[in-house]
Design a protein around this motif. Sequence first.
Motif, PDB file in Angstrom:
ATOM      1  N   MET A 164      64.765  58.922  43.924  1.00 25.15           N
ATOM      2  CA  MET A 164      64.525  59.579  42.647  1.00 25.15           C
ATOM      3  C   MET A 164      63.671  60.829  42.839  1.00 25.15           C
ATOM      4  N   SER A 165      64.110  61.945  42.259  1.00 28.54           N
ATOM      5  CA  SER A 165      63.353  63.195  42.371  1.00 28.54           C
ATOM      6  C   SER A 165      62.545  63.496  41.112  1.00 28.54           C
ATOM      7  N   LEU A 166      62.669  62.669  40.074  1.00 34.46           N
ATOM      8  CA  LEU A 166      62.055  62.975  38.787  1.00 34.46           C
ATOM      9  C   LEU A 166      60.541  63.097  38.876  1.00 34.46           C
ATOM     10  N   ALA A 167      59.878  62.152  39.538  1.00 34.99           N
ATOM     11  CA  ALA A 167      58.411  62.214  39.611  1.00 34.99           C
ATOM     12  C   ALA A 167      57.957  63.501  40.279  1.00 34.99           C
ATOM     13  N   ALA A 168      58.638  63.891  41.359  1.00 36.55           N
ATOM     14  CA  ALA A 168      58.274  65.129  42.053  1.00 36.55           C
ATOM     15  C   ALA A 168      58.523  66.347  41.178  1.00 36.55           C
ATOM     16  N   ARG A 169      59.655  66.375  40.459  1.00 33.46           N
ATOM     17  CA  ARG A 169      59.950  67.498  39.566  1.00 33.46           C
ATOM     18  C   ARG A 169      58.902  67.617  38.467  1.00 33.46           C
ATOM     19  N   LEU A 170      58.557  66.480  37.879  1.00 35.08           N
ATOM     20  CA  LEU A 170      57.539  66.491  36.836  1.00 35.08           C
ATOM     21  C   LEU A 170      56.225  67.052  37.365  1.00 35.08           C
ATOM     22  N   ALA A 171      55.841  66.620  38.560  1.00 35.07           N
ATOM     23  CA  ALA A 171      54.567  67.065  39.137  1.00 35.07           C
ATOM     24  C   ALA A 171      54.587  68.547  39.474  1.00 35.07           C
ATOM     25  N   LEU A 172      55.650  68.996  40.122  1.00 38.56           N
ATOM     26  CA  LEU A 172      55.715  70.385  40.555  1.00 38.56           C
ATOM     27  C   LEU A 172      55.772  71.343  39.376  1.00 38.56           C
ATOM     28  N   GLN A 173      56.488  70.971  38.327  1.00 35.52           N
ATOM     29  CA  GLN A 173      56.675  71.884  37.200  1.00 35.52           C
ATOM     30  C   GLN A 173      55.550  71.828  36.177  1.00 35.52           C
ATOM     31  N   SER A 174      54.821  70.702  36.112  1.00 44.32           N
ATOM     32  CA  SER A 174      53.778  70.563  35.100  1.00 44.32           C
ATOM     33  C   SER A 174      52.371  70.706  35.665  1.00 44.32           C
ATOM     34  N   GLY A 175      52.209  70.462  36.966  1.00 41.32           N
ATOM     35  CA  GLY A 175      50.876  70.450  37.550  1.00 41.32           C
ATOM     36  C   GLY A 175      50.113  69.167  37.291  1.00 41.32           C
ATOM     37  N   ALA A 176      50.795  68.140  36.788  1.00 40.96           N
ATOM     38  CA  ALA A 176      50.147  66.864  36.489  1.00 40.96           C
ATOM     39  C   ALA A 176      49.638  66.194  37.763  1.00 40.96           C
ATOM     40  N   VAL A 177      48.602  65.392  37.609  1.00 43.32           N
ATOM     41  CA  VAL A 177      48.064  64.617  38.726  1.00 43.32           C
ATOM     42  C   VAL A 177      48.937  63.385  38.938  1.00 43.32           C
ATOM     43  N   VAL A 178      49.264  63.092  40.193  1.00 42.35           N
ATOM     44  CA  VAL A 178      50.157  61.989  40.528  1.00 42.35           C
ATOM     45  C   VAL A 178      49.341  60.851  41.134  1.00 42.35           C
TER      46      VAL A 178
END
Length: 287
Positions: free
Chosen positions: A198-212
């Motif tokens: 799944m690439s969704l978590a990485a996409r969310l992080a890269l595009q939003s700057g959210a902490v993972v």
Amino acid sequence: MIHLFRFLSHWPLRVLHALGAGLGWLVWCLSPGYRREFRANVAQAGLAFEAARPGIGEAGRFVAELPKLWMRPPRASCLGNVRIEGQGHVADAFARGKGVIFFGPHCGSFELGPQALAELYGPITAIYRPARKPWLARLELLARSRPGLTVVPASLSGIRQMFRTLKSNQAVALLTDQVPPDGQGVWVPFFGKPAYTMSLAARLALQSGAVVLPVSCERLARGQGYFLKIWPPLAALDSLPKSELLPAVTVINRAIEAIVLSQPGQYLWGYARYKQPRQQHADEGAP
């Protein structure tokens, strides 16, 4: 089936777990294919079979505890028998103001994890793929929709909602070690072997700057409850450009490996992690 779940939800957790362990071993004895998949995945992770052997019973315990987790009254707390570690990581993450991405593997009580996180840090938006059987899909939606926890389908609309959630400095939750439909993942190593991930978590992080933040929810012995651990943030993602999807997914997979190796007796080793992705339906897609 819902009536059966309600009936079982009143049973003591230790009794459900005892029955579940028997169920797990029954499946092991009756399914040669399951045994092959289990052993092959354990060997791929570089572990001795004995280290992962408890996972046979734990898989059954996961099924047996669902009535108690799913049929809990909406306003009743789930934290009474949950020990928590790492809450400081969450406070620091929210202080950055860009949202938080909780993620974890199919390890331990991964159904309880989002409920506990929602009670602690809600509102949280979690993504899921509805079951194909209508009765089970209705039960899933009923059980997972709780105060502070919003569940959205794995569709474009659900993914957009997750981006909006992060923009509001709220949290999302995902299980990242499942094989997504074709077009919603990338091939990266998992325990040294390419796995469609799944690439969704990485996409969310890269595009939003959210902490993972990686999360595990270990099932304790003899029905004594659970241990919810919030692991340190994946700082390696902060330095990656938005276009570096493969390295970002690889970082997330390594965090999943660390969780699994920390509790190998609780991972669902029988899952076909290295299978080919299925074709997605017309209403599904990637962000």
